[in-house]
Design a protein around this motif. Sequence first.
Motif, short mmCIF file in Angstrom:
data_model
loop_
_atom_site.label_atom_id
_atom_site.label_comp_id
_atom_site.label_asym_id
_atom_site.label_seq_id
_atom_site.Cartn_x
_atom_site.Cartn_y
_atom_site.Cartn_z
N PHE A 129 20.60 71.88 84.61
CA PHE A 129 20.26 70.95 85.60
C PHE A 129 19.04 69.64 85.32
CE2 PHE A 129 17.60 73.98 87.50
CZ PHE A 129 16.64 73.64 87.75
N GLY A 130 18.97 68.44 85.88
CA GLY A 130 17.86 67.70 85.41
C GLY A 130 17.28 66.94 86.53
N PHE A 131 16.06 65.99 86.89
CA PHE A 131 15.57 65.68 88.08
C PHE A 131 15.96 64.26 87.72
CE2 PHE A 131 13.53 69.49 87.08
CZ PHE A 131 13.17 70.22 88.03
N ALA A 174 7.66 73.98 91.36
CA ALA A 174 7.99 75.03 91.69
C ALA A 174 9.64 74.98 91.15
CB ALA A 174 8.77 75.69 93.54
N ASP A 175 10.14 73.74 91.14
CA ASP A 175 11.19 73.72 90.60
C ASP A 175 11.39 72.87 89.30
OD1 ASP A 175 12.48 72.47 93.18
OD2 ASP A 175 12.39 70.65 93.76
N GLU A 176 10.17 72.56 88.91
CA GLU A 176 9.95 72.38 87.16
C GLU A 176 10.44 74.10 86.55
OE1 GLU A 176 10.14 70.29 85.21
OE2 GLU A 176 9.52 68.45 86.23
N LEU A 177 9.36 75.06 87.67
CA LEU A 177 9.50 76.23 87.03
C LEU A 177 11.19 76.75 86.94
CD1 LEU A 177 6.60 77.63 88.46
CD2 LEU A 177 6.75 77.16 86.09
N PRO A 182 29.93 86.21 89.90
CA PRO A 182 28.84 84.83 90.73
C PRO A 182 27.72 85.11 90.47
CG PRO A 182 30.91 86.08 92.31
CD PRO A 182 31.07 86.82 90.94
N ALA A 183 26.86 84.34 89.79
CA ALA A 183 25.09 84.50 90.07
C ALA A 183 24.68 82.96 89.69
CB ALA A 183 25.62 85.54 88.00
N ASP A 184 23.22 83.38 90.21
CA ASP A 184 22.59 82.20 90.36
C ASP A 184 21.30 82.08 89.16
OD1 ASP A 184 20.86 80.27 90.29
OD2 ASP A 184 20.47 81.14 92.45
N LEU A 185 21.48 82.00 87.57
CA LEU A 185 20.94 82.01 87.15
C LEU A 185 19.20 81.80 87.28
CD1 LEU A 185 22.95 80.82 83.74
CD2 LEU A 185 22.28 83.51 84.91
N ALA A 186 18.78 81.20 88.17
CA ALA A 186 17.58 80.62 88.07
C ALA A 186 17.04 81.96 89.07
CB ALA A 186 17.58 79.53 89.43
N VAL A 228 20.77 65.45 73.76
CA VAL A 228 19.95 64.30 72.71
C VAL A 228 18.58 64.49 73.16
CG1 VAL A 228 22.38 62.49 71.74
CG2 VAL A 228 21.01 62.29 74.19
N ALA A 229 18.42 64.43 74.64
CA ALA A 229 17.19 64.44 75.24
C ALA A 229 16.06 65.28 74.51
CB ALA A 229 16.82 64.69 76.78
N ALA A 230 16.43 66.08 73.96
CA ALA A 230 15.23 67.40 72.91
C ALA A 230 14.91 66.72 71.65
CB ALA A 230 16.76 68.16 72.37
N PHE A 231 15.41 65.70 71.53
CA PHE A 231 15.24 64.64 70.21
C PHE A 231 13.95 63.34 70.46
CE2 PHE A 231 18.96 66.59 69.11
CZ PHE A 231 18.34 67.08 68.11
N VAL A 232 13.67 63.32 72.35
CA VAL A 232 13.27 62.26 72.23
C VAL A 232 12.10 62.92 73.50
CG1 VAL A 232 14.14 60.31 72.15
CG2 VAL A 232 14.30 61.68 74.67
N PRO A 233 10.93 62.14 73.86
CA PRO A 233 10.21 62.74 74.60
C PRO A 233 10.22 61.90 76.19
CG PRO A 233 8.52 61.21 73.24
CD PRO A 233 10.36 60.87 73.11
N ARG A 234 10.58 63.26 76.31
CA ARG A 234 10.82 62.99 78.64
C ARG A 234 10.46 64.11 79.29
NH1 ARG A 234 11.41 58.06 81.32
NH2 ARG A 234 12.65 58.72 83.11
N GLY A 235 9.32 64.30 79.90
CA GLY A 235 9.15 65.07 80.47
C GLY A 235 9.28 67.07 79.50
N SER A 236 9.74 67.55 81.14
CA SER A 236 10.30 69.12 80.82
C SER A 236 11.78 69.31 80.68
CB SER A 236 9.72 69.49 81.80
OG SER A 236 10.87 69.14 83.38
N TYR A 237 12.62 68.50 81.42
CA TYR A 237 14.13 68.54 80.58
C TYR A 237 13.76 68.36 79.58
CZ TYR A 237 18.83 67.41 80.48
OH TYR A 237 20.21 67.71 80.04
N GLY A 238 13.46 67.29 78.29
CA GLY A 238 13.40 67.30 77.10
C GLY A 238 12.98 68.32 76.34
N ALA A 239 11.92 68.67 76.98
CA ALA A 239 10.85 69.76 76.00
C ALA A 239 11.67 70.95 76.16
CB ALA A 239 9.79 69.69 77.09
N SER A 240 12.67 71.30 77.38
CA SER A 240 13.18 72.57 77.27
C SER A 240 14.38 72.59 76.79
CB SER A 240 13.97 73.01 79.15
OG SER A 240 14.70 71.93 79.37
#
Length: 254
Positions: free
Chosen positions: A89-91, A101-104, A57-61, A139-151
């Motif tokens: 996870f995503g938003f 805080a959630d983005e971080l 059991p571990a919370d990686l956040a 696949v979101a890694a290949f399109v500009p879509r906020g911090s989720y795709g950027a991460s």
Amino acid sequence: MRTALITGGTAGIGAAFARRFARDGLALVLVARDRDRLASSAEELTETFGVPVEVLPADLATEEGIAAVEARLGDEKHPVDVLVNNAGFGFRRGFLEVPLADELTMLKVHVEAVLRLTRAAVAGMRTRGKGYVVNVASVAAFVPRGSYGASKAWVVQFTQGTDRDLAGTGVRLQALCPGFVHTEFHDRAGMDMSSTKEWMWLDADYVVQESLRDLARGKSVSIPSRRYKAAVAAARKAPLAALGMAARGFGRNR
């Protein structure tokens, strides 16, 4: 007996990896936040496939959660041969509507945890001359879509670069980049996916099958299904403005 450690190993793609590895005779270490669900998953996998399943059991956040998994990966008496960094996870809302805080927290899980756990695993793998790391991106890694795709773009670049650094050591890394997958991901984020066409969805077991097939072929990036391969190829050639519009369609997925 070889051992695979999977973060986010009780649901979705992580659970599909656990089933596949258990079927192939690997011992498992499942990492997730929910103790009860970990225990239930471990019992089911052991009963079905007859393999030992360890739960962590571990919370990686959190710092404590990451450090606990790092310690397990660094246990030389019980080495881990395969690491799957799947937790994430995503938003539902856009960047300016999500609390900072959630983005971080998302960056903690998608970036810091992936970096630290990969490093902890690879150190022992390189000494032993063998090992695999699969970092689940999108696949979101290949399109500009906020911090989720950027991460997820960071995950892809980090994985490819580290895989090149480890060439010839017997250790291989892969960034797995699925499109829409039938998991709990969207429900947990509160996303309404009712308008998403059925042909766009993938099955988690199929995603794992394609990932392992590409890993055997030495591919550092795996994009399951021809339709998503085509979409990513088109995205790499499309103007930035067109990519921004396309991102609205599949920029939040896993």
